[in-house]
Design a protein around this motif. Structure first.
Motif, short mmCIF file in Angstrom:
data_model
loop_
_atom_site.label_atom_id
_atom_site.label_comp_id
_atom_site.label_asym_id
_atom_site.label_seq_id
_atom_site.Cartn_x
_atom_site.Cartn_y
_atom_site.Cartn_z
N LEU A 148 0.83 -1.20 0.00
CA LEU A 148 0.00 0.00 0.00
C LEU A 148 0.87 1.25 0.00
CD1 LEU A 148 -2.72 1.47 0.25
CD2 LEU A 148 -2.55 1.18 2.73
N LEU A 149 1.91 1.26 0.82
CA LEU A 149 2.81 2.40 0.89
C LEU A 149 3.48 2.64 -0.46
CD1 LEU A 149 4.34 4.61 2.44
CD2 LEU A 149 5.97 2.85 3.16
N MET A 150 3.92 1.58 -1.11
CA MET A 150 4.57 1.71 -2.42
C MET A 150 3.60 2.25 -3.46
SD MET A 150 7.23 -1.50 -2.75
CE MET A 150 5.97 -2.78 -2.56
N PHE A 202 6.25 10.68 -11.84
CA PHE A 202 7.08 11.29 -12.88
C PHE A 202 8.56 10.96 -12.71
CE2 PHE A 202 6.40 14.09 -9.29
CZ PHE A 202 7.70 14.40 -8.91
N ASN A 203 8.94 10.34 -11.60
CA ASN A 203 10.36 10.12 -11.29
C ASN A 203 10.76 8.69 -11.65
OD1 ASN A 203 12.90 9.84 -10.13
ND2 ASN A 203 12.40 11.18 -8.41
N PRO A 204 11.59 8.48 -12.68
CA PRO A 204 12.00 7.12 -13.07
C PRO A 204 12.73 6.39 -11.96
CG PRO A 204 12.57 8.73 -14.77
CD PRO A 204 12.15 9.51 -13.57
N ALA A 205 13.50 7.12 -11.14
CA ALA A 205 14.24 6.49 -10.05
C ALA A 205 13.29 5.83 -9.06
CB ALA A 205 15.11 7.52 -9.35
N VAL A 206 12.13 6.44 -8.85
CA VAL A 206 11.15 5.88 -7.93
C VAL A 206 10.65 4.54 -8.44
CG1 VAL A 206 8.82 6.18 -6.99
CG2 VAL A 206 10.41 8.10 -7.01
N HIS A 207 10.34 4.46 -9.72
CA HIS A 207 9.84 3.21 -10.29
C HIS A 207 10.90 2.11 -10.23
CE1 HIS A 207 6.08 4.95 -11.76
NE2 HIS A 207 6.78 6.01 -12.11
N ILE A 208 12.15 2.49 -10.41
CA ILE A 208 13.24 1.51 -10.32
C ILE A 208 13.37 1.00 -8.89
CG2 ILE A 208 15.74 1.21 -10.51
CD1 ILE A 208 15.69 3.23 -12.81
N LEU A 209 13.34 1.93 -7.92
CA LEU A 209 13.45 1.54 -6.52
C LEU A 209 12.27 0.65 -6.10
CD1 LEU A 209 14.62 4.91 -4.92
CD2 LEU A 209 15.92 2.78 -5.00
N LEU A 210 11.08 1.02 -6.52
CA LEU A 210 9.91 0.23 -6.17
C LEU A 210 9.96 -1.16 -6.79
CD1 LEU A 210 7.04 2.89 -6.44
CD2 LEU A 210 8.15 2.02 -4.38
N SER A 211 10.46 -1.24 -8.01
CA SER A 211 10.59 -2.54 -8.68
C SER A 211 11.54 -3.45 -7.92
CB SER A 211 11.08 -2.34 -10.12
OG SER A 211 11.27 -3.59 -10.76
N THR A 254 13.11 -0.62 5.52
CA THR A 254 13.28 -0.47 4.08
C THR A 254 12.32 0.57 3.52
OG1 THR A 254 13.93 -2.79 3.90
CG2 THR A 254 13.23 -1.69 1.87
N ALA A 255 11.06 0.47 3.95
CA ALA A 255 10.06 1.43 3.47
C ALA A 255 10.38 2.84 3.96
CB ALA A 255 8.67 1.00 3.93
N SER A 256 10.83 2.96 5.21
CA SER A 256 11.14 4.27 5.78
C SER A 256 12.30 4.93 5.06
CB SER A 256 11.47 4.12 7.28
OG SER A 256 10.37 3.61 7.98
N ILE A 257 13.32 4.13 4.75
CA ILE A 257 14.48 4.66 4.02
C ILE A 257 14.04 5.17 2.65
CG2 ILE A 257 16.64 4.02 2.89
CD1 ILE A 257 17.11 2.08 5.24
N LEU A 258 13.16 4.40 2.01
CA LEU A 258 12.67 4.81 0.69
C LEU A 258 11.90 6.12 0.77
CD1 LEU A 258 12.29 4.20 -2.29
CD2 LEU A 258 10.32 2.79 -1.69
N VAL A 259 11.04 6.24 1.77
CA VAL A 259 10.27 7.47 1.94
C VAL A 259 11.19 8.66 2.20
CG1 VAL A 259 8.60 8.65 3.41
CG2 VAL A 259 8.21 6.29 2.75
N CYS A 260 12.16 8.47 3.08
CA CYS A 260 13.10 9.57 3.38
C CYS A 260 13.87 9.98 2.13
CB CYS A 260 14.08 9.13 4.47
SG CYS A 260 13.30 8.92 6.09
N LEU A 261 14.26 8.98 1.34
CA LEU A 261 15.00 9.27 0.12
C LEU A 261 14.14 10.07 -0.85
CD1 LEU A 261 17.45 8.88 -1.74
CD2 LEU A 261 16.45 6.70 -2.47
#
Length: 216
Positions: free
Chosen positions: A106-108, A117-126, A201-208
């Motif tokens: 859900l968070l992802m 719009f951010n390609p890096a986000v899609h890569i990280l989520l993948s 892991t999720a928290s680090i992603l959000v902070c990033l």
């Protein structure tokens, strides 16, 4: 704003589609599957109520829902899969519940809407989605001690997988994950994982993600 609205609309539509699919699914009545389901719930010490359903409209087993998790099994699998294969499928999906992956998912999804719009986000989520699948695979291998049979099952499901609803946690998600999952299963490398590591892991992603605001 328009892009975020499009992704939000897709998310809402998928949510209601999944609810409709759940309403049209039937409780799974097979005694073997239900016995395995209860045994695995006890193994993972899952006290939360989880509904086990079957449907003719899907091509792969998957977990959906957050507050009320639901596991739906394709009707065709109930008689086609062996008891050990059924145990693998249920162990995989219940390990997602145990690891709180339905909350992480859900968070992802929300992050994907905001940062579409951010390609890096899609890569990280993948990468994060694949990591959650590898953890679930490792959990199955630890429980059953049959990595070769489990790898064969992954290949078998990949060949027969069909329609899978969006924003769910299916047994088999993407074809480009196949090689990595098979390699991980056969090497029996267990990713370290628990609820805290998932949350970290999720928290680090959000902070990033939020740290990138200054560059936009």
């Amino acid at each position: 704003f328009i892009g975020a609205l499009v992704f939000l609309t897709r998310f809402v539509f998928s949510h209601f589609y999944n609810k409709r699919l759940i309403n049209k699914s039937s409780p799974l009545q097979d005694q073997i599957w239900n016995k395995l389901f209860q045994n695995l719930k006890n193994y993972y010490s899952i006290k939360k109520s989880i509904v086990l359903l079957e449907s003719e409209k899907i091509g792969s087993a998957f977990l959906t829902g957050v507050l009320k998790p639901v596991i739906i099994i394709p009707t065709s699998w109930i008689n086609q899969l062996s008891e050990q294969e059924a145990e693998c499928i249920l162990a995989h999906e219940l390990s997602h519940v145990y690891n709180k992956d339905h909350w992480t998912n859900l968070l992802m999804n929300l992050i994907e809407i905001i940062y579409f719009f951010n390609p890096a986000v899609h890569i990280l989520l993948s990468h994060l989605k694949l990591e959650r699948e590898l953890v679930a695979d490792a959990s199955v291998c630890n429980y059953l001690k049959t990595p070769i049979q489990y790898a064969k099952l992954i290949l078998k499901i990949e060949e027969s997988s069909g329609f899978i609803p969006a924003f769910s946690l299916p047994f088999f998600r993407q074809k480009n994950q196949l090689k990595k999952r098979i390699e991980t299963v056969l090497k029996i490398k267990t990713p370290k994982n628990d609820f805290l590591s998932s949350l970290a892991t999720a928290s680090i992603l959000v902070c990033l993600l939020f740290s990138t605001k200054g560059f936009m």
